[in-house]
Design an enzyme around this catalytic site. Structure first.
Site, PDB file in Angstrom:
ATOM      1  CG  HIS A  75      17.301 -32.615  55.008  1.00 43.93           C
ATOM      2  ND1 HIS A  75      17.130 -33.546  54.014  1.00 43.93           N
ATOM      3  CD2 HIS A  75      16.238 -32.772  55.847  1.00 43.93           C
ATOM      4  CE1 HIS A  75      16.023 -34.222  54.223  1.00 43.93           C
ATOM      5  NE2 HIS A  75      15.472 -33.781  55.330  1.00 43.93           N
ATOM      6  CB  SER A  76      18.758 -36.170  56.113  1.00 45.02           C
ATOM      7  OG  SER A  76      18.580 -37.558  56.276  1.00 45.02           O
ATOM      8  CE1 TYR A  77      26.921 -38.631  55.109  1.00 46.13           C
ATOM      9  CE2 TYR A  77      26.434 -37.083  53.340  1.00 46.13           C
ATOM     10  CZ  TYR A  77      27.349 -37.827  54.070  1.00 46.13           C
ATOM     11  OH  TYR A  77      28.685 -37.756  53.756  1.00 46.13           O
ATOM     12  N   GLY A  79      23.973 -33.395  57.930  1.00 48.78           N
ATOM     13  CA  GLY A  79      24.463 -32.966  59.226  1.00 48.78           C
ATOM     14  C   GLY A  79      25.836 -33.525  59.562  1.00 48.78           C
ATOM     15  CG  HIS A 206      13.401 -37.164  55.890  1.00 50.12           C
ATOM     16  ND1 HIS A 206      14.005 -37.084  57.128  1.00 50.12           N
ATOM     17  CD2 HIS A 206      14.414 -37.316  54.992  1.00 50.12           C
ATOM     18  CE1 HIS A 206      15.312 -37.185  56.997  1.00 50.12           C
ATOM     19  NE2 HIS A 206      15.597 -37.322  55.713  1.00 50.12           N
TER      20      HIS A 206
END
Length: 229
Positions: A75-77, A79, A206
């Protein structure tokens, strides 16, 4: 017929900036209904000063502790370290980028946005001023407030370190675009999603693991079982 041990891989859930493994609790409960086992990590860059390398180490340790095939969900960062950690991880059969930074070699989070490197004195990034609007716009207000209480400062180095290896170039990948995301707008996600082999979309902000865990679990189950077939 596919043997059960092969048909149901383990999911490794990797959180984003400012968060921790706690954010996946509702999704893990929903995945239980789908008969899928899930594990989480706590990245040292959240609440510390570590860069990508330390996060990668934690993810690789978690992968090594899992028997059988693994589908990694970032998720998000998350990755960013996942992209590097899955390179040469022989038990990873698929990677899912959930509103995540699917970066290539030489790219960094701040570089993706064209933002200059902060001064060396800025060792951590504070929790955003309005985290509910950015992260939890469609999460019930009480639950969103409890989540905000658990957020931690994020290491600045984790935003400036560049990816050294891109595992998604060798491992099949899926991108899930969160269409109502206020943290990483959908049009930004779309520019990253073209690097994946397939794209799905959720009408969420998000954090769909908090706002629509059942829908997300059904989608992840479909992806995971498809990857193992």
């Amino acid at each position: 017929m596919i043997p059960e041990a092969i048909a149901r891989p383990t999911l490794l859930l990797v959180h984003g900036a400012w968060h921790g493994g706690w954010c996946w609790d509702k999704l893990r409960a929903a995945l239980d209904v789908e008969a899928l086992q899930a594990c989480t990590v706590n990245l040292p860059s959240a609440g510390g000063r570590s860069g990508i390398a330390e996060d990668v180490h934690v993810i690789r340790e978690a992968l090594a502790a899992i028997d059988g095939p693994v589908v990694v969900v970032a998720h998000s960062y998350g990755g960013i370290p996942v992209t590097q950690a899955i390179a040469d991880a022989h038990n990873v059969i698929h990677v899912v980028y959930l509103a995540a930074f699917q970066l290539d070699v030489g790219e960094s989070l701040l570089g993706f946005y064209g933002v200059p490197t902060p001064p060396e004195s800025d060792v951590t990034q504070a929790v955003p001023d309005d985290p509910i609007a950015q992260f939890y716009a469609d999460v019930p207000s009480f639950e969103a407030g409890k989540a905000v209480e658990r957020l931690l400062p994020q290491s600045t180095q984790s935003f400036t370190d560049a990816v050294e290896r891109a595992g998604w170039r060798d491992i099949p990948s899926t991108y899930i675009v969160c269409e109502n995301d206020q943290a990483i707008p959908a049009e930004r996600q779309e520019t990253l999603a073209v690097r994946s082999d397939e794209i799905h979309r959720l009408a969420s902000s998000h954090s769909p693991f908090l706002s629509m865990p059942e829908d997300l679990s059904v989608l992840l189950s479909k992806i995971a079982l498809g990857a193992s077939s």
